[in-house]
Design an enzyme around this catalytic site. Structure first.
Site, short mmCIF file in Angstrom:
data_model
loop_
_atom_site.label_atom_id
_atom_site.label_comp_id
_atom_site.label_asym_id
_atom_site.label_seq_id
_atom_site.Cartn_x
_atom_site.Cartn_y
_atom_site.Cartn_z
N THR A 58 -21.30 -2.19 -9.25
CA THR A 58 -21.21 -2.07 -7.80
C THR A 58 -22.11 -0.93 -7.32
N SER B 159 -10.55 7.38 -18.22
CA SER B 159 -10.05 8.43 -17.31
C SER B 159 -10.58 8.19 -15.90
N PHE C 230 -21.63 2.66 -11.84
CA PHE C 230 -20.87 2.84 -13.08
C PHE C 230 -21.02 1.58 -13.93
N LEU D 162 -11.32 5.25 -14.68
CA LEU D 162 -10.61 4.07 -14.16
C LEU D 162 -9.24 4.46 -13.61
N ASN D 163 -8.59 5.44 -14.22
CA ASN D 163 -7.28 5.89 -13.70
C ASN D 163 -7.39 6.25 -12.22
N GLU E 97 -11.46 -3.52 -12.29
CA GLU E 97 -10.63 -2.35 -12.66
C GLU E 97 -9.45 -2.75 -13.54
P1 TGC Z 1 -7.09 2.01 -26.68
O1 TGC Z 1 -7.33 1.91 -28.17
O2 TGC Z 1 -5.74 1.79 -26.14
O3 TGC Z 1 -7.61 3.44 -26.19
C1 TGC Z 1 -8.87 3.96 -26.57
C2 TGC Z 1 -8.87 5.44 -26.20
O4 TGC Z 1 -8.77 5.57 -24.79
C3 TGC Z 1 -7.56 6.30 -24.45
N1 TGC Z 1 -7.02 5.64 -23.26
C4 TGC Z 1 -7.00 6.25 -22.06
N2 TGC Z 1 -7.38 7.47 -21.67
C5 TGC Z 1 -7.23 7.78 -20.37
N3 TGC Z 1 -6.72 6.90 -19.48
C6 TGC Z 1 -6.33 5.66 -19.83
N4 TGC Z 1 -5.87 4.81 -18.92
C7 TGC Z 1 -6.46 5.28 -21.17
N5 TGC Z 1 -6.20 4.14 -21.88
C8 TGC Z 1 -6.54 4.40 -23.14
C9 TGC Z 1 -6.66 6.15 -25.66
O5 TGC Z 1 -5.72 7.19 -25.74
C10 TGC Z 1 -7.68 6.21 -26.78
O6 TGC Z 1 -8.07 7.56 -26.93
P2 TGC Z 1 -8.47 8.16 -28.38
O7 TGC Z 1 -8.72 9.61 -28.13
O8 TGC Z 1 -7.28 7.87 -29.25
O9 TGC Z 1 -9.68 7.40 -28.82
O10 TGC Z 1 -8.14 1.06 -25.97
P3 TGC Z 1 -8.47 -0.46 -26.20
O11 TGC Z 1 -9.90 -0.56 -26.62
O12 TGC Z 1 -7.43 -1.11 -27.06
O13 TGC Z 1 -8.39 -1.03 -24.71
C11 TGC Z 1 -7.20 -1.29 -24.08
C12 TGC Z 1 -7.39 -2.00 -22.71
C13 TGC Z 1 -7.45 -3.49 -22.82
C14 TGC Z 1 -6.17 -1.64 -21.90
C15 TGC Z 1 -8.66 -1.51 -22.00
O14 TGC Z 1 -9.72 -1.95 -22.67
C16 TGC Z 1 -8.76 -1.87 -20.54
O15 TGC Z 1 -8.23 -1.15 -19.66
N6 TGC Z 1 -9.50 -2.96 -20.17
C17 TGC Z 1 -9.84 -3.25 -18.78
C18 TGC Z 1 -11.27 -2.80 -18.52
C19 TGC Z 1 -11.51 -2.39 -17.10
O16 TGC Z 1 -10.61 -2.04 -16.35
N7 TGC Z 1 -12.77 -2.36 -16.70
C20 TGC Z 1 -13.14 -1.88 -15.39
C21 TGC Z 1 -14.64 -1.75 -15.27
S1 TGC Z 1 -15.16 -0.79 -13.89
C22 TGC Z 1 -14.82 -1.70 -12.56
O17 TGC Z 1 -14.26 -2.73 -12.59
C23 TGC Z 1 -15.27 -1.11 -11.26
S2 TGC Z 1 -14.93 -2.12 -9.92
C24 TGC Z 1 -15.54 -1.29 -8.59
C25 TGC Z 1 -14.47 -0.60 -7.77
O18 TGC Z 1 -13.59 0.09 -8.31
O19 TGC Z 1 -14.48 -0.71 -6.57
P1 FAD Z 2 -12.88 -11.44 -19.09
O1 FAD Z 2 -12.66 -10.17 -19.82
O2 FAD Z 2 -13.82 -12.43 -19.67
O3 FAD Z 2 -11.47 -12.15 -18.85
C1 FAD Z 2 -11.38 -13.49 -18.30
C2 FAD Z 2 -9.91 -13.87 -18.12
O4 FAD Z 2 -9.24 -13.80 -19.39
C3 FAD Z 2 -9.12 -12.93 -17.18
O5 FAD Z 2 -8.17 -13.68 -16.48
C4 FAD Z 2 -8.40 -11.98 -18.13
O6 FAD Z 2 -7.19 -11.46 -17.58
C5 FAD Z 2 -8.12 -12.92 -19.32
N1 FAD Z 2 -8.02 -12.18 -20.58
C6 FAD Z 2 -8.98 -11.42 -21.17
N2 FAD Z 2 -8.52 -10.91 -22.32
C7 FAD Z 2 -7.24 -11.33 -22.45
C8 FAD Z 2 -6.20 -11.13 -23.43
N3 FAD Z 2 -6.39 -10.35 -24.50
N4 FAD Z 2 -5.00 -11.75 -23.25
C9 FAD Z 2 -4.77 -12.50 -22.15
N5 FAD Z 2 -5.71 -12.75 -21.19
C10 FAD Z 2 -6.90 -12.16 -21.34
N6 FAD Z 2 -17.55 -3.42 -13.86
C11 FAD Z 2 -18.17 -2.22 -14.03
O7 FAD Z 2 -18.30 -1.74 -15.15
N7 FAD Z 2 -18.65 -1.54 -12.96
C12 FAD Z 2 -18.52 -2.00 -11.69
O8 FAD Z 2 -18.96 -1.33 -10.75
C13 FAD Z 2 -17.90 -3.25 -11.49
N8 FAD Z 2 -17.82 -3.79 -10.24
C14 FAD Z 2 -17.37 -5.09 -10.09
C15 FAD Z 2 -17.50 -5.71 -8.84
C16 FAD Z 2 -17.13 -7.05 -8.70
C17 FAD Z 2 -17.36 -7.74 -7.39
C18 FAD Z 2 -16.56 -7.76 -9.78
C19 FAD Z 2 -16.14 -9.19 -9.62
C20 FAD Z 2 -16.43 -7.14 -11.01
C21 FAD Z 2 -16.84 -5.81 -11.19
N9 FAD Z 2 -16.82 -5.18 -12.44
C22 FAD Z 2 -17.41 -3.95 -12.62
C23 FAD Z 2 -16.41 -5.94 -13.61
C24 FAD Z 2 -14.89 -6.04 -13.80
O9 FAD Z 2 -14.35 -4.83 -14.23
C25 FAD Z 2 -14.62 -7.16 -14.79
O10 FAD Z 2 -14.91 -8.38 -14.15
C26 FAD Z 2 -13.19 -7.16 -15.31
O11 FAD Z 2 -12.94 -6.02 -16.11
C27 FAD Z 2 -12.85 -8.42 -16.12
O12 FAD Z 2 -13.86 -8.73 -17.02
P2 FAD Z 2 -14.49 -10.23 -17.06
O13 FAD Z 2 -14.79 -10.64 -15.68
O14 FAD Z 2 -15.59 -10.22 -18.04
O15 FAD Z 2 -13.30 -11.15 -17.58
#
Ligand code: TGC
Ligand code: FAD
Length: 383
Positions: free
Chosen positions: A164, A237, A129, A239-240, A363
């Protein structure tokens, strides 16, 4: 025995307990014996992937297409058992099920579902992803990876980081912006021309999990590979579901650390009586025990609400934020009680501690979930 102070077990059905017990036995017999070796070598126990499929761990909540169609509560219990062993193994399962199979099941066409899901459920086809980019993962809306139309095809260009499973994956779910600046999802065959995959080896956390960086240079994508969703709600969705699984998974890691510390403190007597008889050690054990009990209840109630389709995303954020943060604190307390032994591979706590540092970041970082909840309470976005 896992701590069960508020009788979580009594709240579960016979089927839920049976599935949990099945995974528990598998973890003890097949995963635990080699996990430290894999962590040190930076390798994933790939030979067990078909077994994950047979146990129903891949795409557990998806109905049909060769998937088990289990409840969210059952899926959560399975993640708790797996992460009792290692967060990196749970990550493999989360990414395959929640981040690669779920978008196909939810936004895919019948052809896409039939083509990919049965093989993915068996572990014959691996997915990853790509949402995060090198310049920052917390704000996916700022992504620069793009797709432009070329006849009926699309050309994909950009860079994703941290995928990942990437180096063992056959397909990637890639999120990119189209010419209107809207986010769309693509099922990308990783054998296509123009894709470079680089393994990220130099990490001290989640070492059994293969992290990768991917570069896409004008990769030609056929229209039948595009998912039927537009906007960030697509990836969010997915991520949920993954965040929900994590909120259960880390309870398993926390329980493992607590049990290791409890056993150690009862059997080590540097001052002539067990460590467990000292008030400061008891205070630490009580903190761990209490936070595990609270985390179990939060995950359980979230699971039941997911099963009833009543969950709102900030509830998932609270469970992910709280349970990971507390698991991390519990791992640190256990490491402390284990003294010098806590930094060795003779015990599992040190590995859990290192892993949980990642789980607290991916996440959505702890603070991003705090901001999601802050927005929910106040109505004000503070990103
Ligand atoms: P925002 O303007 O609030 O929303 C944009 C659109 O998305 C909808 N939405 C959601 N829909 C479903 N579930 C949710 N949890 C949703 N949150 C928001 C929202 O209704 C809107 O829809 P529409 O139809 O109006 O366009 O979004 P924003 O750009 O301001 O972002 C807000 C924020 C900071 C919370 C979001 O960007 C965020 O969650 N950031 C964290 C990113 C993150 O979690 N990345 C993970 C990457 S994958 C990963 O880490 C995999 S690790 C491997 C493993 O799991 O083992
Ligand atoms: P940044 O976004 O640069 O943030 C750095 C720091 O600043 C954090 O402490 C954060 O909380 C803080 N910060 C950022 N914005 C704000 C704000 N507005 N206000 C206050 N503080 C803030 N991603 C994928 O897409 N797919 C995967 O499979 C995946 N797997 C992963 C596996 C591993 C081992 C790791 C380490 C990460 C993985 N990720 C994956 C990425 C992961 O989702 C991101 O690392 C995470 O979302 C944070 O992004 P970043 O590391 O770029 O930190």
């Amino acid at each position: 025995m896992s701590p069960d102070f508020f009788s979580l077990d009594s709240l579960l059905s016979k089927e839920e307990k049976a599935t949990q017990s099945l995974i528990n036995k598998f973890v003890t017999k097949s995963l635990m014996p080699t996990i430290n070796e894999h962590f040190q070598a930076g390798t994933f126990p790939k030979d067990l992937i078909p077994e994950f499929g047979k146990l129903g761990l891949l795409g557990a909540t998806i109905k049909g297409y060769g998937c088990p169609g289990l409840s969210y509560t059952t899926y959560g219990l399975m993640m708790k058992e797996i992460e009792r062993c290692d967060s990196g193994v749970r990550s493999f399962i989360s990414v395959q099920g929640a981040l690669a199979m779920y978008p196909i099941a939810t936004f895919g066409t019948e052809e896409q579902k039939n083509k990919y899901l049965p093989k993915m459920a068996k572990g014959e086809l691996i997915g990853c992803f790509g949402l995060t980019e090198p310049e920052g993962g917390s704000n996916p809306g700022a992504m620069t990876t793009k797709v432009i139309k070329d006849g009926s095809d699309y050309l994909l260009s950009g860079k994703k980081r941290w995928l990942t499973n990437g180096s063992i994956a056959d397909i990637a779910i890639i999120w990119a912006k189209n010419e209107d600046g809207k986010v769309i999802g693509l099922i990308v065959d990783l054998g296509l021309k123009g894709i470079t995959v680089k393994k990220l080896d130099a990490k001290f956390s989640l070492r059994v999990s293969y992290g990768t960086e991917m570069q896409f240079d004008n990769v030609r994508i056929k229209p039948e590979q595009v998912l039927g969703v537009i906007g960030l709600k697509g990836p969010f969705s997915c991520l949920n579901i993954a965040r929900y699984g994590i909120s259960w998974g880390v309870v398993g890691a926390a329980e493992a650390c607590y049990l290791e510390a409890l056993d150690y403190s009862l059997n080590r007597s540097p001052f002539g009586k067990p460590l467990a008889s000292h008030q400061l050690i008891q205070a630490k054990l009580v903190t761990m025990f209490t936070e595990i009990t609270k985390a179990q209840m939060l995950a359980y109630h979230l699971g039941r609400s997911m099963d009833q389709g009543q969950t709102i995303p900030p509830q998932i954020s609270m469970a992910k934020m709280n349970n990971v943060s507390e698991a991390l604190k519990i791992a640190r307390l256990s490491r402390d009680i284990l003294g010098a032994n806590g930094v060795t591979y003779d015990y599992h706590t040190g590995r859990h501690l290192m892993n949980l540092e990642t789980v607290n970041t991916y996440e959505g970082t702890e603070d991003i979930h705090r901001l999601i909840l802050g927005q929910h309470i106040t109505g004000i976005s503070a990103y």
